[in-house]
Design a protein around this motif. Structure first.
Motif, short mmCIF file in Angstrom:
data_model
loop_
_atom_site.label_atom_id
_atom_site.label_comp_id
_atom_site.label_asym_id
_atom_site.label_seq_id
_atom_site.Cartn_x
_atom_site.Cartn_y
_atom_site.Cartn_z
N GLU A 52 7.25 14.51 -10.94
CA GLU A 52 8.25 14.45 -11.21
C GLU A 52 8.91 15.42 -10.36
O GLU A 52 10.02 15.09 -9.64
N LYS A 53 8.36 16.74 -10.28
CA LYS A 53 9.09 17.86 -9.43
C LYS A 53 9.30 17.20 -7.76
O LYS A 53 9.56 17.57 -7.46
N ARG A 54 7.77 17.10 -7.51
CA ARG A 54 6.94 17.07 -6.38
C ARG A 54 7.63 15.68 -5.71
O ARG A 54 8.50 16.00 -5.04
N VAL A 55 8.61 14.75 -6.02
CA VAL A 55 9.18 12.98 -5.62
C VAL A 55 10.74 13.78 -5.91
O VAL A 55 11.31 12.96 -5.32
N ASP A 101 9.79 4.20 -11.40
CA ASP A 101 11.57 4.42 -10.78
C ASP A 101 12.50 3.97 -11.98
O ASP A 101 13.41 4.46 -12.40
N LEU A 102 12.25 2.78 -12.17
CA LEU A 102 12.89 1.99 -12.89
C LEU A 102 12.94 1.37 -14.05
O LEU A 102 12.22 0.48 -13.52
N HIS A 103 13.33 1.18 -15.10
CA HIS A 103 12.34 0.30 -16.32
C HIS A 103 14.05 0.21 -17.04
O HIS A 103 14.81 0.40 -17.31
N MET A 104 14.13 -1.39 -16.35
CA MET A 104 15.59 -3.10 -17.59
C MET A 104 14.61 -3.12 -18.57
O MET A 104 13.72 -3.25 -18.98
N VAL A 105 15.46 -3.68 -19.81
CA VAL A 105 15.15 -3.48 -20.97
C VAL A 105 16.17 -4.17 -21.51
O VAL A 105 17.03 -4.22 -20.84
N HIS A 106 15.35 -5.41 -22.07
CA HIS A 106 16.16 -6.70 -22.65
C HIS A 106 15.90 -6.90 -24.33
O HIS A 106 14.92 -6.27 -25.10
N GLU A 107 17.09 -7.92 -25.65
CA GLU A 107 16.77 -7.42 -26.28
C GLU A 107 15.25 -7.88 -26.84
O GLU A 107 14.91 -7.96 -27.86
N ASP A 131 1.06 -1.13 -0.19
CA ASP A 131 0.05 0.35 0.08
C ASP A 131 0.89 1.47 -0.24
O ASP A 131 0.60 2.54 -0.75
N LYS A 132 1.67 1.12 1.06
CA LYS A 132 2.70 2.45 1.31
C LYS A 132 3.70 2.39 -0.16
O LYS A 132 3.42 3.95 -0.70
N ILE A 133 3.98 1.31 -1.52
CA ILE A 133 4.28 1.93 -2.39
C ILE A 133 3.76 2.23 -3.74
O ILE A 133 3.78 3.18 -4.30
N TRP A 134 2.63 1.55 -3.00
CA TRP A 134 1.33 2.25 -4.61
C TRP A 134 1.41 3.11 -4.26
O TRP A 134 0.84 4.00 -5.29
N ASN A 135 0.83 3.97 -3.08
CA ASN A 135 0.91 5.67 -3.06
C ASN A 135 1.48 6.23 -3.27
O ASN A 135 0.81 7.46 -3.63
N GLU A 136 2.34 6.24 -3.05
CA GLU A 136 3.59 6.94 -3.00
C GLU A 136 3.65 7.15 -4.65
O GLU A 136 4.22 8.65 -5.65
N HIS A 137 3.43 6.13 -5.38
CA HIS A 137 3.73 6.99 -7.46
C HIS A 137 2.47 6.47 -7.98
O HIS A 137 2.24 6.56 -9.21
N ALA A 138 1.84 7.15 -6.73
CA ALA A 138 0.61 7.23 -8.08
C ALA A 138 -0.42 8.44 -8.08
O ALA A 138 0.04 9.64 -7.56
N VAL A 139 0.39 8.62 -10.16
CA VAL A 139 0.44 9.98 -10.20
C VAL A 139 -0.78 10.84 -10.65
O VAL A 139 -0.66 11.71 -10.52
N ARG A 140 -1.92 9.99 -11.04
CA ARG A 140 -3.14 9.90 -11.49
C ARG A 140 -3.58 8.74 -10.25
O ARG A 140 -3.99 8.14 -10.86
N ALA A 141 -5.48 8.89 -9.67
CA ALA A 141 -5.61 8.23 -9.20
C ALA A 141 -6.87 8.13 -8.98
O ALA A 141 -7.78 9.31 -8.09
#
Lengths: 471, 196
Positions: free
Chosen positions: B191-194, A29-35, A8-18
């Motif tokens: 992005e600015k906020r965090v 926060d991090l996007h890993m990419v492979h071939e 819940d904590k991580i989810w709430n902190e990452h909501a740009v729009r809810a």
């Protein structure tokens, strides 16, 4: 404030729009990419004239197609094209790439933690279902498809419905000689191949707390084999100690500050989950799968089941189909199953701790006649570390092949595969039909159990082995 | 993405549970760098014998499954690997709708993003459809707007649930990235906020 889970904590902190009743727009926060899962995504960006929004939050490696011998010269033209395409895409869009020549190259889920890219509280995605591995650090990490890869490259966000939460509690202490791989195989065997569907799992309990970071990664890695959206473990001192001094982790006072933030992430006392399951640690034995999905496993002293043991008509049929493919008779003792191949590798079990665990059993012994055994370290760093410790010599003297890193025989996209009709003891994560090669028969086990099978030619209880086999 | 409103077509019945994406499209076909042309490899190891001939005992090769555009399958369809090549192959082969009691989460998302409608129906209704379609041509009409499935002859009728967001995406064939980029200001503000 109401006690909350780490999910819940991580989810709430990452909501740009809810907005109620709609998926949330989540920041990544991090996007890993492979071939393998990225070429069509980069092509989509190119066609629509869009840049990569945050190359600084994107990191690429090549692992699935990479040969583990002569990695510089790829003979398969289509594999080579995929590798070259990633190289060109990373250059065009400004994404850092640990390419085939880089000392940091390796399996995407091994190098993320190794470089300190993986950190508590982050949202991490990759076009690969085993992204759940990163959850070991208390990150919310999950696999996505190629359309979503393109979406993240373009917007650094994803539309996601809030997950349901489930506590998977491993109660009490583990028996001696029982490993992380046995825990996760036992969990999936007990609760079923899709018990995690729709949920993010949090693994808790004394047995989990006692694991190293590498062992925690093995557990979280296979969350997807239970159908879960993700799996994670609340961070603690073990997590922070692992991360200190890694390349992408802040140093000095900034590190201390980070640690204080990370401590706050752990699930609060009394937080409620949507669901909870419990497995007593002391009932877990070294595990071996006998079928064609990861839930079809038993303890080393078990036997292959009868189709009639299935609880429903569907399950009876599933068992029957699996046994036909695996060419196993119901009632066969697991210890009577002989293998022709041993594969020590994959994002599940190819970290330095896994190689040490296997080497302890291998040391001074020989691979049994007629067995082809192979070690594929999870990254070039793991390989180097193992060589510094002399583990390569232990394996080579026993008759193992010692290879460069890559996904290798876990899925056989490169030249490493198991021939039709042959059997492999494998430390990887999937025993699906044809996974290791068309008609190949896979038994999933821990590194220790794979080492035991290499020496004896069949599965053995590694808890009862002397250090050296006399026969 | 092609919009999907009402779809009518023949069914193929795959009476198997836990069909993983390694079966839907085996790894040797994941090396292409395009999105197209995967249909020829769909269920490759099940569809073809080792001599390259079609295996008549595989469900998709039954005469009754000719030109099928609706796939009926058992629990946990599309489990395992996140490879989007699986829905690409299904779509390229001709499937627009899948009906099953349950799906893996990643596969479900991958379908929706490619204009394939994955319908969840209760087990008994799926088994009824399997019974109706497993040895003869069996046509269904799938109406996404009204969330209904029906046939002409056997009298099957069912309603299904779908997230309103995914429904709208499918009905309109929208490009999700364009939608998200309308929220550029929100993303920048975040992005600015965090300070990422």
């Amino acid at each position: 404030m109401k006690p909350r889970t780490i999910i819940d904590k991580i989810w709430n902190e990452h909501a740009v729009r809810a907005e109620a009743g709609k998926p949330n727009l989540m920041y990544v926060d991090l996007h890993m990419v492979h071939e393998v899962t990225s070429p069509q995504a980069f092509e989509g960006l190119r066609l629509s004239g869009r840049p990569v929004r945050r190359p600084d939050l994107t990191f690429a490696t090549m692992d699935h197609n990479v040969p583990t011998l002569n990695r510089e010269s790829i003979t398969d033209a289509i594999s080579k094209k995929q590798i070259d395409t990633l190289f060109d895409n990373c250059r065009e869009f400004g994404v850092e790439l640990a390419d085939i020549h880089s000392p940091n190259n390796g399996i995407v889920h091994i190098i993320g933690p190794e470089l300190g890219l993986t950190q508590p509280g982050k949202t991490i995605v990759c076009g690969d279902s085993h992204t759940s591995t990163h959850g070991a650090f208390g990150a919310l990490a999950f696999g996505i498809g190629t359309s979503e890869v393109e979406h993240v490259l373009a917007t650094q966000t994803l539309w996601q419905s809030p997950p349901k939460t489930m506590e998977v509690h491993v109660d009490g202490r583990l028996g001696t000689g029982v490993t992380a791989k046995d825990i996760i195989l036992a969990i999936i065997a007990k609760f079923g191949v899709d018990f995690g569907s729709g949920y993010v799992l949090e693994y808790t309990g004394e047995a989990i707390r006692g694991l190293t970071m590498e062992e925690r990664m093995t557990i979280c890695n296979m969350s997807i084999e239970a159908g879960a959206r993700a799996g994670l473990i609340s961070p603690d001192q073990v997590t922070f100690d692992y991360l200190k001094d890694r390349r992408f982790v802040p140093e000095g006072a900034e590190f201390d500050e980070k640690v204080e933030q990370w401590r706050q992430l752990a699930t609060d006392e009394g937080a409620e989950y949507d669901e909870r399951v419990v497995i007593p640690a002391d009932e877990i034995e070294p595990m071996v799968t006998w079928g064609t999905n990861p839930s079809q496993g038993v303890g080393i002293h078990g036997t292959v089941p009868y189709p009639e043991d299935g609880k429903s008509a569907t399950e009876k049929k599933v068992i029957k189909t699996s046994l036909d493919y695996m060419a196993l008779e119901p009632g066969t003792k697991i210890t009577d199953i002989h293998v022709q191949h041993v594969f020590l590798g994959s994002c599940t079990n190819a970290r330095i701790g896994d190689l040490r665990e296997a080497a302890k059993i291998i040391r001074g012994n020989k691979v049994a006649d007629g067995i082809r055994a192979m070690v594929v370290p999870g990254s070039q760093q793991v390989k180097l570390q193992a060589e510094e410790e002399g583990l390569d010599q232990v394996f080579k003297e026993a008759g193992f092949e010692w290879r460069d890193s890559g996904c290798s025989m876990c899925l056989g996209m490169n030249p490493d595969f198991v021939p039709e009709g042959e059997r492999c003891a494998s430390t990887s994560n999937r025993n699906f039909e044809g996974r290791q090669g068309k008609g190949a028969r896979t038994h999933l086990v821990s590194p220790a159990m794979a080492a035991g099978a290499a020496i004896y030619g069949h599965f053995v209880d590694v808890r009862k082995l002397d250090q050296t086999v006399s026969s | 993405m092609e919009a999907l409103t009402v779809h009518e077509g023949n069914t193929a019945v795959l009476e198997r549970a836990n069909v993983d994406t390694d079966q839907i499209i085996p790894k040797q076909f994941l090396k292409r760098v395009e999105r197209t042309g995967f249909g020829q490899f769909l269920f490759f190891d099940w569809r073809f014998k080792s001599d390259g001939e079609e295996d008549p005992s595989f469900e998709l090769n039954y005469p009754s499954a000719a030109n099928a555009s609706i796939l009926i399958a058992d629990h946990n369809f599309g489990s395992g690997s996140s490879r989007e090549h699986a829905p690409w192959a299904l779509q390229d082969y001709g499937f627009r709708v899948i009906i099953a009691p349950s799906y893996s989460d990643i596969f479900y998302n991958n379908c929706v993003k490619n204009g394939i409608l994955p319908v969840r129906l209760p087990e008994d209704q799926v088994y009824e459809l399997m019974q109706n379609g497993n040895d003869k041509e069996y046509h269904l009409t799938v109406d996404l707007q009204n969330q209904q499935i029906s046939d002409k002859d056997a009298g099957f009728q069912a309603t299904f649930e779908i997230d309103p967001y995914w429904k709208e995406m499918l009905l309109n064939g929208w490009d999700e990235i364009s939608i998200t980029l309308q929220y550029e200001e929100d993303i920048e503000a975040y992005e600015k906020r965090v300070k990422v």
